[in-house]
Design a protein around this motif. Sequence first.
Motif, PDB file in Angstrom:
ATOM      1  N   LEU A   1      31.245  45.013  36.516  1.00 59.32           N
ATOM      2  CA  LEU A   1      30.504  44.288  37.547  1.00 59.32           C
ATOM      3  C   LEU A   1      31.468  43.462  38.413  1.00 59.32           C
ATOM      4  N   ILE A   2      32.403  42.773  37.760  1.00 56.95           N
ATOM      5  CA  ILE A   2      33.363  41.951  38.497  1.00 56.95           C
ATOM      6  C   ILE A   2      34.258  42.851  39.350  1.00 56.95           C
ATOM      7  N   LEU A   3      34.683  43.978  38.781  1.00 54.90           N
ATOM      8  CA  LEU A   3      35.517  44.928  39.510  1.00 54.90           C
ATOM      9  C   LEU A   3      34.797  45.407  40.775  1.00 54.90           C
ATOM     10  N   GLU A   4      33.518  45.648  40.626  1.00 58.13           N
ATOM     11  CA  GLU A   4      32.732  46.148  41.759  1.00 58.13           C
ATOM     12  C   GLU A   4      32.524  45.073  42.829  1.00 58.13           C
ATOM     13  N   LEU A   5      32.328  43.824  42.399  1.00 58.63           N
ATOM     14  CA  LEU A   5      31.891  42.787  43.340  1.00 58.63           C
ATOM     15  C   LEU A   5      33.015  41.863  43.823  1.00 58.63           C
ATOM     16  N   ALA A   6      34.192  41.968  43.193  1.00 52.27           N
ATOM     17  CA  ALA A   6      35.281  41.048  43.557  1.00 52.27           C
ATOM     18  C   ALA A   6      35.663  41.221  45.019  1.00 52.27           C
ATOM     19  N   THR A   7      36.026  40.116  45.649  1.00 46.35           N
ATOM     20  CA  THR A   7      36.467  40.171  47.046  1.00 46.35           C
ATOM     21  C   THR A   7      37.934  39.750  47.160  1.00 46.35           C
ATOM     22  N   GLN A   8      38.487  39.195  46.078  1.00 44.46           N
ATOM     23  CA  GLN A   8      39.876  38.740  46.109  1.00 44.46           C
ATOM     24  C   GLN A   8      40.565  39.168  44.821  1.00 44.46           C
ATOM     25  N   GLU A   9      41.828  39.512  44.958  1.00 45.58           N
ATOM     26  CA  GLU A   9      42.638  40.016  43.845  1.00 45.58           C
ATOM     27  C   GLU A   9      42.575  39.088  42.611  1.00 45.58           C
ATOM     28  N   HIS A  10      42.714  37.788  42.852  1.00 43.08           N
ATOM     29  CA  HIS A  10      42.798  36.835  41.729  1.00 43.08           C
ATOM     30  C   HIS A  10      41.555  36.860  40.850  1.00 43.08           C
ATOM     31  N   GLN A  11      40.439  37.329  41.384  1.00 36.52           N
ATOM     32  CA  GLN A  11      39.184  37.312  40.629  1.00 36.52           C
ATOM     33  C   GLN A  11      39.178  38.343  39.500  1.00 36.52           C
ATOM     34  N   LEU A  12      40.085  39.330  39.593  1.00 40.68           N
ATOM     35  CA  LEU A  12      40.114  40.394  38.577  1.00 40.68           C
ATOM     36  C   LEU A  12      40.816  39.932  37.297  1.00 40.68           C
ATOM     37  N   ASP A  13      41.565  38.852  37.412  1.00 41.20           N
ATOM     38  CA  ASP A  13      42.344  38.345  36.281  1.00 41.20           C
ATOM     39  C   ASP A  13      41.583  37.178  35.640  1.00 41.20           C
ATOM     40  N   PHE A  14      40.403  37.487  35.088  1.00 40.63           N
ATOM     41  CA  PHE A  14      39.534  36.408  34.596  1.00 40.63           C
ATOM     42  C   PHE A  14      39.697  36.222  33.090  1.00 40.63           C
ATOM     43  N   PRO A  15      39.643  34.977  32.618  1.00 37.85           N
ATOM     44  CA  PRO A  15      39.648  34.750  31.169  1.00 37.85           C
ATOM     45  C   PRO A  15      38.291  35.125  30.568  1.00 37.85           C
TER      46      PRO A  15
END
Length: 313
Positions: free
Chosen positions: A150-164
């Motif tokens: 879901l995050i991969l699909e909806l992310a708008t910025q690179e940094h959002q993919l590196d979530f804890p």
Amino acid sequence: MPERRSDIRNVAIIAHVDHGKTTLVDALLKQSHVFRDNEQVGELVLDSNPLEREKGITIVAKNAAIEHRGVRINIIDTPGHADFGGEVERVLNMADGCLLVVDAAEGPMPQTRFVLRKALELGLYPIVVINKIDRPNARPAEVLELTSDLILELATQEHQLDFPVIYASARDGYAGTSPDVRGGDMAPLFAAILERVPGPECDPGAPFRMLVTTLLYDSYRGRIAVGRIRDGAVRPRMAIQRFAHDGGRGSFRVGQVFGFRGLDRVELEEALAGDIVAVTGVPDVLIGETLADPSVTEPLPSIALEPPAVKMT
Ligand code: GDP
């Protein structure tokens, strides 16, 4: 010059109904030694506003502030239901990061997706909290995979993919970085917030500006404007102006300034850029308007008041 405050984190909390948002905030409050029992609702009563009464649902965000290792974490509740006039965006706009709470058995649900999409559009840093890890039917590995997709699909910025990712039982008051965690406390979640969510960016030297995000009502004080201070500082009795939606500008004097501590609101002598405050003294103020120092010529960008009907996907 804009800088980042290191003494504050503003975090929104996002969850599908029943996934444990309230229980999680309670657990965090308890472990920072502020109890719901101490709640002094008489201090600044959150009367239901007319729109809320009309619709029969809660649209007012509830804020809680928690102190951890000298850092104040403002937890900003997000309305989980369909949007009203940009409410979700405005509330999310106060935060720099979000706790995405997902039930370890149920997995992400429509509301998770709806609010997460808006949070990622606004550039927030997500922290995934897989909650109810104690449930016998918990399936953390699959739920993490679904949430990551879901995050991969909806992310708008690179940094959002590196979530804890934090696994938690809000009910039992513990959290950890492994799905096998079965005890301890909420410290790993506090740590993730401090490490991952940037402090608010602000320009303390600039003239005061604040976008009104929520209104509170108080029988004595009338309408109270709640928002995050973007620039400068606000103090009681300070002269300010209101940029009204109709293009008008009016002069006012601040009455009181309240901050959030635990679930209480406390009166402050000064609040700075990055803080979330409640300000009295502007009787007719509306959500989405800007309060600012008299020298300011431009309001903050307002967030849509009447967006098209929102479809839950
Ligand atoms: P909200 O709607 O997201 O605010 O959800 P609540 O915090 O009200 O929780 C919904 C239900 O889930 C309640 O019955 C809680 O007791 C239960 N719940 C919350 N967290 C946990 C948890 O970590 N484990 C279990 N087993 N139940 C939980």
